[in-house]
Design a protein around this motif. Structure first.
Motif, PDB file in Angstrom:
ATOM      1  N   ALA A  47       0.847  -1.191   0.000  1.00  0.00           N
ATOM      2  CA  ALA A  47       0.000   0.000   0.000  1.00  0.00           C
ATOM      3  C   ALA A  47       0.882   1.240   0.000  1.00  0.00           C
ATOM      4  O   ALA A  47       1.988   1.213   0.542  1.00  0.00           O
ATOM      5  CB  ALA A  47      -0.903   0.009   1.233  1.00  0.00           C
ATOM      6  N   SER A  92       1.161   6.845   2.258  1.00  0.00           N
ATOM      7  CA  SER A  92       0.186   7.860   2.665  1.00  0.00           C
ATOM      8  C   SER A  92      -1.082   7.187   3.203  1.00  0.00           C
ATOM      9  O   SER A  92      -1.712   7.688   4.133  1.00  0.00           O
ATOM     10  CB  SER A  92      -0.150   8.799   1.510  1.00  0.00           C
ATOM     11  N   GLU A  93      -1.454   6.060   2.639  1.00  0.00           N
ATOM     12  CA  GLU A  93      -2.605   5.293   3.138  1.00  0.00           C
ATOM     13  C   GLU A  93      -2.287   4.662   4.487  1.00  0.00           C
ATOM     14  O   GLU A  93      -3.146   4.582   5.367  1.00  0.00           O
ATOM     15  CB  GLU A  93      -3.000   4.197   2.140  1.00  0.00           C
ATOM     16  N   LYS A 117      -2.746   6.737   7.687  1.00  0.00           N
ATOM     17  CA  LYS A 117      -4.114   6.779   8.207  1.00  0.00           C
ATOM     18  C   LYS A 117      -4.389   5.609   9.152  1.00  0.00           C
ATOM     19  O   LYS A 117      -5.176   5.740  10.089  1.00  0.00           O
ATOM     20  CB  LYS A 117      -5.110   6.776   7.050  1.00  0.00           C
TER      21      LYS A 117
END
Length: 187
Positions: free
Chosen positions: A123, A126-127, A130
């Motif tokens: 992934a 930036s994901e 979160k």
């Protein structure tokens, strides 16, 4: 205190030579033990493969890694950014790291960690940032860096590499540059 007997230089050289010969002979035995002229080992490997004991994985070549890094550096130049680009394989091992002209010294390690993080979770980093809200201990995993700038490279539905970029003033810019490297491999 123990008294140590002095040994002549000739004795030390002879003993060292004997040790070197013994090590070389042992190495030769190990090499020759692995080299067999009969077909039994090949048959054993074929049987293991038939039994499903072996898995085949895809890996980027050094040429593909260089192509991705060059594309990322070209994008960085277009955006007037001084960055480092790292490409790691499926196992998180660094294939190459290129520090662009003027990139800060901290960017080298950060780029490698972002690439490692992206391939580890398949992934964009930036994901993954979160996900820290619900699992804050993720950041404690050695070798990872949860900042924007890492992008996974996938083939046949699975991760095969990660590209990490560090040095721009924001992770969003780093990640856009990393995505240019991913795009270069798709085309």
């Amino acid at each position: 205190m123990k008294h140590v007997k002095k040994v002549s230089r000739r004795t030390r050289v002879m003993a060292g030579g004997a040790v070197a010969v013994a090590i070389a002979a042992g190495g030769f035995g190990a090499y020759s033990a692995g080299a067999s002229t009969d077909s039994a080992p090949a048959a054993a490997v074929a049987a293991d493969a038939a039994d499903g004991n072996l898995a085949q994985t895809n890996h980027l070549t050094i040429e593909a890694a260089a192509k991705a890094a060059d594309a990322a550096l070209d994008e960085a130049k277009k955006q007037n950014q001084r960055v480092t680009v790292a490409v790691v394989d499926r196992n998180g091992n660094t294939i190459l790291t290129v520090r662009g002209d003027g990139a800060g010294p901290q960017s080298y390690e950060a780029a490698e960690k972002k690439a490692f993080t992206a391939v580890s979770w398949n992934a964009p980093t930036s994901e993954l940032v979160k996900r820290l809200e619900s699992a804050p201990t993720l950041k404690d995993i050695p070798g990872t860096l949860f900042l924007g700038g890492g992008a996974p490279v996938a083939a046949k539905g699975g991760p095969i590499a990660g590209i990490g970029v560090a040095g721009a003033p924001s992770g969003d810019i780093d990640e856009k540059i990393a995505q240019a490297g991913v795009a270069a491999l798709a085309g």
